[in-house]
Design a protein around this motif. Structure first.
Motif, mmCIF file in Angstrom:
data_model
loop_
_atom_site.group_PDB
_atom_site.id
_atom_site.type_symbol
_atom_site.label_atom_id
_atom_site.label_comp_id
_atom_site.label_asym_id
_atom_site.label_seq_id
_atom_site.Cartn_x
_atom_site.Cartn_y
_atom_site.Cartn_z
ATOM 1 N N ASP A 81 -39.872 -39.185 47.751
ATOM 2 C CA ASP A 81 -39.030 -38.255 48.531
ATOM 3 C C ASP A 81 -38.322 -37.251 47.614
ATOM 4 O OD1 ASP A 81 -39.586 -39.438 50.991
ATOM 5 O OD2 ASP A 81 -37.896 -40.837 50.826
ATOM 6 N N ARG A 82 -39.028 -36.664 46.662
ATOM 7 C CA ARG A 82 -38.329 -35.846 45.665
ATOM 8 C C ARG A 82 -37.683 -34.609 46.272
ATOM 9 N NH1 ARG A 82 -43.423 -35.626 42.364
ATOM 10 N NH2 ARG A 82 -44.037 -35.959 44.525
ATOM 11 N N GLU A 83 -38.319 -34.050 47.298
ATOM 12 C CA GLU A 83 -37.750 -32.849 47.921
ATOM 13 C C GLU A 83 -36.444 -33.185 48.657
ATOM 14 O OE1 GLU A 83 -38.867 -30.003 47.122
ATOM 15 O OE2 GLU A 83 -37.917 -28.664 48.568
ATOM 16 N N THR A 84 -36.422 -34.366 49.269
ATOM 17 C CA THR A 84 -35.191 -34.788 49.953
ATOM 18 C C THR A 84 -34.093 -35.078 48.932
ATOM 19 O OG1 THR A 84 -36.564 -35.749 51.673
ATOM 20 C CG2 THR A 84 -34.262 -36.434 51.655
ATOM 21 N N VAL A 85 -34.480 -35.732 47.837
ATOM 22 C CA VAL A 85 -33.496 -35.981 46.772
ATOM 23 C C VAL A 85 -32.923 -34.644 46.313
ATOM 24 C CG1 VAL A 85 -33.191 -36.760 44.382
ATOM 25 C CG2 VAL A 85 -34.599 -38.119 45.958
ATOM 26 N N HIS A 86 -33.811 -33.693 46.049
ATOM 27 C CA HIS A 86 -33.389 -32.379 45.565
ATOM 28 C C HIS A 86 -32.415 -31.733 46.550
ATOM 29 C CE1 HIS A 86 -33.636 -28.327 44.014
ATOM 30 N NE2 HIS A 86 -34.109 -27.897 45.165
ATOM 31 N N THR A 87 -32.750 -31.785 47.830
ATOM 32 C CA THR A 87 -31.909 -31.146 48.853
ATOM 33 C C THR A 87 -30.543 -31.821 48.943
ATOM 34 O OG1 THR A 87 -33.931 -30.736 50.046
ATOM 35 C CG2 THR A 87 -31.923 -30.368 51.264
ATOM 36 N N ALA A 90 -28.451 -30.990 45.938
ATOM 37 C CA ALA A 90 -28.089 -29.563 45.947
ATOM 38 C C ALA A 90 -26.867 -29.279 46.827
ATOM 39 C CB ALA A 90 -29.272 -28.717 46.403
ATOM 40 N N ARG A 91 -26.482 -30.269 47.663
ATOM 41 C CA ARG A 91 -25.257 -30.068 48.466
ATOM 42 C C ARG A 91 -24.024 -29.960 47.582
ATOM 43 N NH1 ARG A 91 -26.090 -35.256 52.136
ATOM 44 N NH2 ARG A 91 -27.802 -34.564 53.435
ATOM 45 N N THR A 92 -24.110 -30.574 46.390
ATOM 46 C CA THR A 92 -23.005 -30.476 45.416
ATOM 47 C C THR A 92 -23.347 -29.343 44.467
ATOM 48 O OG1 THR A 92 -22.720 -32.864 45.542
ATOM 49 C CG2 THR A 92 -21.735 -31.760 43.636
ATOM 50 N N ALA A 98 -26.601 -33.681 35.242
ATOM 51 C CA ALA A 98 -26.524 -34.936 36.012
ATOM 52 C C ALA A 98 -27.653 -34.982 37.046
ATOM 53 C CB ALA A 98 -25.167 -35.038 36.699
ATOM 54 N N LYS A 99 -27.851 -33.873 37.758
ATOM 55 C CA LYS A 99 -28.932 -33.809 38.765
ATOM 56 C C LYS A 99 -30.300 -33.954 38.104
ATOM 57 C CE LYS A 99 -26.481 -30.630 41.843
ATOM 58 N NZ LYS A 99 -26.265 -29.209 42.167
ATOM 59 N N SER A 100 -30.446 -33.291 36.954
ATOM 60 C CA SER A 100 -31.765 -33.259 36.304
ATOM 61 C C SER A 100 -32.155 -34.619 35.771
ATOM 62 C CB SER A 100 -31.761 -32.238 35.168
ATOM 63 O OG SER A 100 -31.522 -30.955 35.709
ATOM 64 N N ALA A 101 -31.179 -35.351 35.212
ATOM 65 C CA ALA A 101 -31.517 -36.678 34.675
ATOM 66 C C ALA A 101 -31.971 -37.591 35.814
ATOM 67 C CB ALA A 101 -30.315 -37.266 33.937
ATOM 68 N N GLY A 271 -34.429 -30.404 35.325
ATOM 69 C CA GLY A 271 -35.280 -31.555 35.616
ATOM 70 C C GLY A 271 -36.740 -31.158 35.647
ATOM 71 N N PHE A 272 -37.550 -31.953 36.325
ATOM 72 C CA PHE A 272 -38.961 -31.576 36.486
ATOM 73 C C PHE A 272 -39.167 -30.790 37.787
ATOM 74 C CE2 PHE A 272 -39.795 -35.641 33.929
ATOM 75 C CZ PHE A 272 -39.806 -34.948 32.731
ATOM 76 N N THR A 273 -38.477 -31.189 38.842
ATOM 77 C CA THR A 273 -38.699 -30.554 40.152
ATOM 78 C C THR A 273 -38.280 -29.084 40.126
ATOM 79 O OG1 THR A 273 -38.347 -32.692 41.212
ATOM 80 C CG2 THR A 273 -38.155 -30.746 42.621
ATOM 81 N N ARG A 274 -37.079 -28.817 39.601
ATOM 82 C CA ARG A 274 -36.627 -27.419 39.592
ATOM 83 C C ARG A 274 -37.275 -26.627 38.450
ATOM 84 N NH1 ARG A 274 -30.627 -26.683 39.723
ATOM 85 N NH2 ARG A 274 -30.628 -28.400 38.229
ATOM 86 N N SER A 275 -37.669 -27.293 37.367
ATOM 87 C CA SER A 275 -38.408 -26.589 36.311
ATOM 88 C C SER A 275 -39.772 -26.135 36.834
ATOM 89 C CB SER A 275 -38.601 -27.480 35.081
ATOM 90 O OG SER A 275 -37.369 -27.767 34.466
ATOM 91 N N GLN A 276 -40.378 -26.943 37.713
ATOM 92 C CA GLN A 276 -41.659 -26.526 38.321
ATOM 93 C C GLN A 276 -41.485 -25.222 39.093
ATOM 94 O OE1 GLN A 276 -42.731 -29.968 40.779
ATOM 95 N NE2 GLN A 276 -44.720 -29.938 39.771
ATOM 96 N N ARG A 277 -40.392 -25.171 39.854
ATOM 97 C CA ARG A 277 -40.155 -23.940 40.635
ATOM 98 C C ARG A 277 -39.998 -22.743 39.695
ATOM 99 N NH1 ARG A 277 -38.286 -27.834 44.303
ATOM 100 N NH2 ARG A 277 -37.794 -27.034 46.381
#
Ligand code: MUC
Ligand code: MG
Length: 367
Positions: A81-87, A90-92, A98-101, A271-277
């Protein structure tokens, strides 16, 4: 593959030699080890480096935001569920490392669960990167000596020189000494961490016009909007946005506004998810990319090389992967080694990193 627990463990390992640059200095790796546990018994790991002078985070703040906000928001979700984790994270606002680790520890756990490496999961382009070494402030002889040692010991031939001091001749003398010592055998670029004004930067670039620089990075603040655009327009090498372009939105704003022409991707802050973007955006915009270093330890450097090796664009240029060499010790069971100027990804599942329990016991600060 449900997330059952997220740990944030502060630790501190002294540097043998502090790294000094225009926006600050680092004497100890006072980082946070993040462990994401899943119900299949797998544990993913990553590290968060607080950089108050760049992002405003502190070690205690990272532990607090993970324990009090992030962990409760993601426990119960699947590693997929990486997209849900990311979302949810991202509320904070803020808190990039901290988010990236958390994000990278999830990818590590996912790789371990599926028995594939993170690099293969991301893109699998290659298994190694050439290494660029960062030279912190010192006098010219000491910086040339360090570069020489890095070349002899690790085969490194690309150097990022920290600049941004006043008078600028302190720094231009270093770049000139490096070029005179090594001739054409090395590649050189500079990073000002916003230390100079646009006019000082332009003058320094003119003074170094014969030194064949590869790039210039964050010489003056992006918030000096018109001055920065004026500078970027006149220099004839790619101008890298680093701390001024953390998110994909920042990259879009800085590039389209003419305040930079290339970018640094740092997995420690995206992180990896936002670095991909950011990678995909850079590809679409046709930008040069350098994999940067957030003064990472070995685990963070492993994350950078895992991501950088996954794509053609990110592995094209040498990555900044060697800051850990200045630390007196580290947490990994099997230390990273830079050989012939290259760092390879770890074979095996996930990031391939094992934390040495004795070392963690010695350096952790929460007991
Ligand atoms: C770099 O590339 O700027 C120093 C400050 C920071 O935010 O990152 C390091 C390296
Ligand atoms: Mg930089």
């Amino acid at each position: 593959m449900k997330i059952t627990r997220v740990e944030a463990i502060p630790f501190a390992i002294p540097y043998r030699k502090p790294l000094k640059f225009a926006s600050g200095e680092v004497h100890a790796a006072e980082h946070v080890l993040v462990r994401v546990h899943a119900d299949n018994g797998v544990v993913g790991v990553a590290e968060a480096p607080p950089r108050p002078f760049t992002y405003g985070e502190t070690q205690a703040g990272i532990v607090a935001v993970i324990d009090s906000l992030f962990a409760p928001q993601i426990v119960g979700l699947s590693l997929l569920d990486r997209e849900t984790v990311h979302t949810r994270l991202a509320r904070t606002i803020g808190n990039p490392t901290a988010k990236s680790a958390i994000d990278m520890a999830i990818w590590d756990a996912l790789g371990r669960s599926l028995d594939v490496s993170v690099t293969e999961l991301l893109g699998g382009y290659t298994d190694r990167m050439r290494v660029s070494h960062m030279l912190g402030f010192d006098d010219p002889a000491a910086m040339v000596g360090e570069a020489q040692r890095m070349r002899e010991t690790h085969g490194i031939t690309t150097f990022k020189v920290k600049v941004g001091r006043r008078p600028a001749s302190l720094d231009t003398a270093v770049v000139r000494a490096l070029r005179e010592h090594f001739g054409d055998d090395v590649d050189l670029y500079i990073d000002g961490n916003r230390g100079w004004t646009a006019a000082e930067s332009a003058r320094a670039m003119r003074e170094m016009a014969d030194l064949d620089l590869l790039f210039a990075e964050e010489l003056c603040p992006a918030d000096d909007v018109l001055g920065r655009r004026w500078l970027v327009r006149q220099i004839d090498v790619p101008f890298i946005a680093d701390e001024s372009a953390v998110t994909s939105a920042d990259v879009t704003r800085e590039i389209l506004g003419g305040s930079a022409t290339a970018i640094s991707i740092k997995t420690a802050r995206t992180g990896f998810t936002r670095s991909q973007r950011t990678h995909h955006l850079a590809e679409g915009l046709g930008l040069e990319v350098v994999m940067g270093n957030q003064i990472d330890g070995q685990l963070g450097s492993l994350c950078t090389v895992a991501f950088g090796s996954a794509y053609e664009l990110t592995s094209r240029r040498p990555g900044e992967l060697s800051n850990f060499l200045d630390m007196s010790d580290d947490l990994l069971t099997e230390p990273l080694r830079i050989t012939d100027g290259e760092l390879t990804v770890r074979p095996g599942a996930g990031l391939g990193a094992e934390i040495d329990p004795d070392k963690l016991r010695r350096y952790r600060q929460d007991h």
